[in-house]
Design a protein around this motif. Structure first.
Motif, mmCIF file in Angstrom:
data_model
loop_
_atom_site.group_PDB
_atom_site.id
_atom_site.type_symbol
_atom_site.label_atom_id
_atom_site.label_comp_id
_atom_site.label_asym_id
_atom_site.label_seq_id
_atom_site.Cartn_x
_atom_site.Cartn_y
_atom_site.Cartn_z
ATOM 1 N N MET A 1 20.411 25.592 -60.089
ATOM 2 C CA MET A 1 21.385 26.003 -58.754
ATOM 3 C C MET A 1 22.084 27.149 -59.263
ATOM 4 O O MET A 1 22.635 27.950 -58.380
ATOM 5 N N ARG A 328 20.456 26.582 -49.284
ATOM 6 C CA ARG A 328 20.820 25.649 -50.350
ATOM 7 C C ARG A 328 19.844 24.617 -50.657
ATOM 8 O O ARG A 328 20.032 23.946 -51.870
ATOM 9 N N HIS A 329 18.710 24.283 -49.939
ATOM 10 C CA HIS A 329 17.831 23.527 -50.053
ATOM 11 C C HIS A 329 16.528 24.057 -49.936
ATOM 12 O O HIS A 329 15.466 23.361 -49.297
ATOM 13 N N GLN A 331 12.944 25.627 -49.445
ATOM 14 C CA GLN A 331 11.348 25.151 -49.311
ATOM 15 C C GLN A 331 10.439 26.235 -49.111
ATOM 16 O O GLN A 331 11.033 27.420 -48.778
#
Lengths: 527, 527
Positions: A1, A328-329, A331
């Motif tokens: 991150m 942020r997440h 996929q």
């Protein structure tokens, strides 16, 4: 991150009259940002500051202690930048140079904002935090209150008033609890200060958006009392009735007792009544039945000046917020894009049945972007985890009920019978139908991308008297997609009241497996 | 998340007698892995398979349909590898070549495992999923059951029995519900098959670990009945009493009614009774009062053969699981390492007061590694988010109460008064004290790293009669660390019953801010 070539970490220090706060953002300029740390200190710099007087020595010491910490932190964590912005307590103090020269010795650069600059930063935060073009932005701090008119997302008519919560408390509210006469004097002073704005405010239909720690704390206290079902302050509507009730309650209590009210921040308990009185008067004189809470403030405004080129506005607040959460997440992007496209086509094709418009298309699209983000937590139950992620932070540009709808669409994007659950209290008459109608579109889209291979390029929807025919346009036979989508016919029929007929163009001769109802099941939790 | 140079995506297809399942792992070999997709299909390949007979045509069609889907998926998503492993339904079928040649035409490579190989993969999964050196591993599938003795994490004495749930159901349980005589015949057959193992099992003190969809589904059903407070099956202890009760209940119900029991998977409802009877008999003849559920199976065993070089064992199951979770939500590594070190030093220095041993040191270390992972969700409330992340998936190598303790330590690593909350039911007599004693160490360590700069290199702890003196060893004055840590003295005193005195070596003359109790506050949610 934490590391990639174009990522930066920028810190802003907001040196306010009540509180100093360091906020640190990781960001790729223009693309995404996230807050990664915050250190808050109740320095009460404005204590004792009257326009003619100076900052007292103890206050200067508290401020320097905080700034030394921030400077150390910045050095220790190798931040790319740290900007200190100071507001009314500093700008109004005759002896401000005493403080500023010591701050410069710490290696920090300070911008002392004038009232209009301060107000502009607040407007920048609101312009990037709400799907509003026009609003009255009220930023109540410890030393002053800024009231600005935002028109077409731009700040016009920014004014600063000496109505900060610390300043008003020290001027008027000497008793603990204050006497009724003290409260009345304070309110008269507020009305008098606001007088030049009253006619303009009354004539305007633009909503009031309020920011600052005082009004956030008022809203949090009311949410606690009402057991509000979302853990979100930003975009909460604080009603005049609830504010009136809380203000009366605060007026009757000593500071020590106020500090024990659930949701109340102890170090604001002494000055919060003054702030409540300002907002109460403002709502009364402007004839509003409430105001919207902004979770952001001038810190975010200052950050957006780093994050985006002038005029420092994201083009579409809601779309940006959804994309920022997705990043942020993140996929796989192609699968996400395909589910968005298929959901959009299904929504458009079914328009004559559901009758929803552009706003619902946007909610569906937001859920399509976010449908798989729960996979960053775990593949199993990623629908539940996705709901948790959508609910866990404000989604700027969406109302709370819209955010709940997006969360529920994510929750039910692959299975289950959609229901509002604990958001029931927020739901209005048609929201349940919105949820179901959109859930069908998203779930069918997801199933039509089951192999994650883009085999179903698009769909054609034909509405018939008693049925709906959906034709899959596919380059090669979309075997699993058809199979999975057909399991949703029952759900479709319950929601839309018609049979669903799914066909793939040119797949008529494809061999079907023998056991029609049991192939290609959902993965299930087996933890 | 999805791309970096050394990441691979490996798929395993488990072609079982009851179910086919594709699982896809993203991983960096030897470092971390995560499941990223799964497609499960109840193909019931074993239906009608008796040792002498062949696979029937419908079953072959269902299997091929599933495998075509998996092959398409692998191609569409460009997987680095896909391995098909087939178990008893295929290996026992006289006509297996009919199926295998068609599978090869799909471009897939199939390994038909013999009973011992199948058992070994199960043991590999258990060796990497539990902090056990020795166990009896029972893998009950649709066609057969493998029972293996794991000694020193290695498979010895692997045996395969024709006791699969599908096979037993078709052989013995013809009525719906079955007659008492049918159940008795089945149980007699089970006892007869297990006879060669009974004496060895009875003489052994090693626990039984059970895997496979049948036993997981039994455990899930029991958890639902008992409203178990964790959403975790792996490492759950299924007691003999609970299993007896559920078995009796299942025996009295038709398949259709069984399918409606909360937690029951409908497509297992017909064969689950046979599985329950096998486990019931096994517990009775072996004299155990229950067994442990494994969330993994031969798929994970096969994956570990790709993930790790022979003997395919992670060195320390618990440490690996913690690290794997950390990598999924990675936070700045140096800060994490420092908090671990300081927590360890405090724990060691306070040993004579708390009296805890090596296991508690490991729990504290796990919480120190994971304390900030909630920041991947949001900075605000990251303590709550971290708890959610720790609870949301099994943490191999830790018992459920230990996992709950780690989650709670993360939850309370910066503020709040630690309490077991909904885990109260899992807590034994000393667990609350474990939580408090460890929470003090973790929170002090976190505060001593507040500037995230490594200024406090280590601490020295001196236990006195009525107080504890903690000296911070720091190269430069640890101003904020001392300040923050001193706010925890009240918490320390409540837990350890002594005054906490914090001093930094050489910081005596440092100027302290004027307002001692209000500098450097926690950041708070203001969403």
């Amino acid at each position: 991150m934490y590391k990639n070539a174009t990522m930066q970490r920028s810190a802003i220090v907001d040196l306010g009259s009540n509180t100093a706060r360091l906020v640190v953002y990781a960001h790729e300029p223009g693309k995404w940002y996230r807050l990664i740390d915050e250190i808050r200190e109740p320095i009460r710099l404005g204590a004792g500051v009257q326009p003619e007087a100076g900052l007292d020595e103890a206050a200067i010491d508290r401020a320097l202690a905080a700034l030394k910490l921030y400077s150390d932190y910045a050095r220790a964590t190798s931040l790319e930048s740290i900007d200190v912005v100071a507001t009314s307590a500093v700008r109004d103090a005759a002896n401000r140079e005493t403080l500023l020269s010591e701050v410069r010795e710490l290696g920090l650069t300070v911008s002392v904002l004038d009232g209009e600059e301060e107000a502009r930063l607040g407007v920048t935060a609101v312009a990037n935090g709400f799907a509003l073009r026009d609003a009255w932005v009220v930023d109540l701090g410890g030393g002053s209150a800024q009231i600005s008119h935002m028109v077409d997302r731009d700040a016009v008519d920014c004014r600063s008033f000496p109505l900060g919560a610390v300043r008003l408390t020290e001027t008027w509210l000497l008793g603990d609890p204050p006497k009724t006469s003290e409260i009345e004097s304070l309110e008269r002073a507020v009305v008098q200060q606001l007088a030049p704005l009253v006619d303009i405010l009354r004539a305007s239909e633009h909503p009031i958006v309020a920011m600052g720690g005082t009004v956030r704390n008022l809203a949090r206290t009311i949410q606690k009392t009402q057991q509000y079902p979302l853990p979100l302050l930003h975009n909460y509507f604080l009603s005049r009735a609830a504010l009136d009730e809380l203000t009366e309650r605060l007026a009757g209590l000593r500071t020590r007792k106020r500090a024990r009210i659930p949701g109340m921040h102890p170090d604001r308990a002494d000055v919060i009544l003054a702030g409540a009185l300002v907002f109460r008067r403002l709502l009364h004189v402007s004839g509003r039945d409430g105001l919207w809470i902004a979770g952001q403030g001038i810190r975010e405004g200052a950050f957006f000046e780093r994050f985006l080129p002038a005029p420092h506005r994201v083009p579409d607040v809601g779309k940006f917020a959804v994309q920022n959460l997705f990043e942020r997440h993140a996929q796989p992007r192609r699968h996400t894009q395909r589910v968005r496209k298929l959901a959009r086509s299904l929504f458009a094709g079914l328009a004559s049945l559901h009758g929803w418009g552009e706003r619902e298309a946007e909610l569906l699209d937001a859920a399509a972007v976010l449908h798989d983000i729960g996979k960053t937590i775990n593949h199993y139950d990623h629908d539940h985890h996705g709901e948790y992620l959508v609910e866990s932070a404000p989604l700027a540009g969406f109302s709370h009920v819209e955010q709940a709808l997006i969360a529920l669409l994510v929750r039910y994007h692959r299975k289950g019978s959609p229901s509002p659950g604990r958001f029931k209290r927020l739901f209005q008459r048609d929201d349940r139908r919105r949820l179901l109608d959109l859930a069908v579109c998203l779930r069918l889209a997801e199933k039509l991308e089951r192999s994650r291979a883009g085999r179903v390029r698009d769909v054609e929807v034909e509405i018939r008297k008693k049925s709906v025919r959906v034709t899959l346009l596919a380059a090669e036979p979309p075997f699993v997609e058809l199979w999975e989508a057909r399991k949703q016919t029952g759900f479709f029929e319950r929601v839309y009241g018609r049979k669903l007929k799914l066909e793939a163009l040119g797949d008529e001769k494809e061999k079907a497996p023998a056991s029609g109802d049991s192939i290609a099941g959902e993965s299930r939790s087996r933890q």
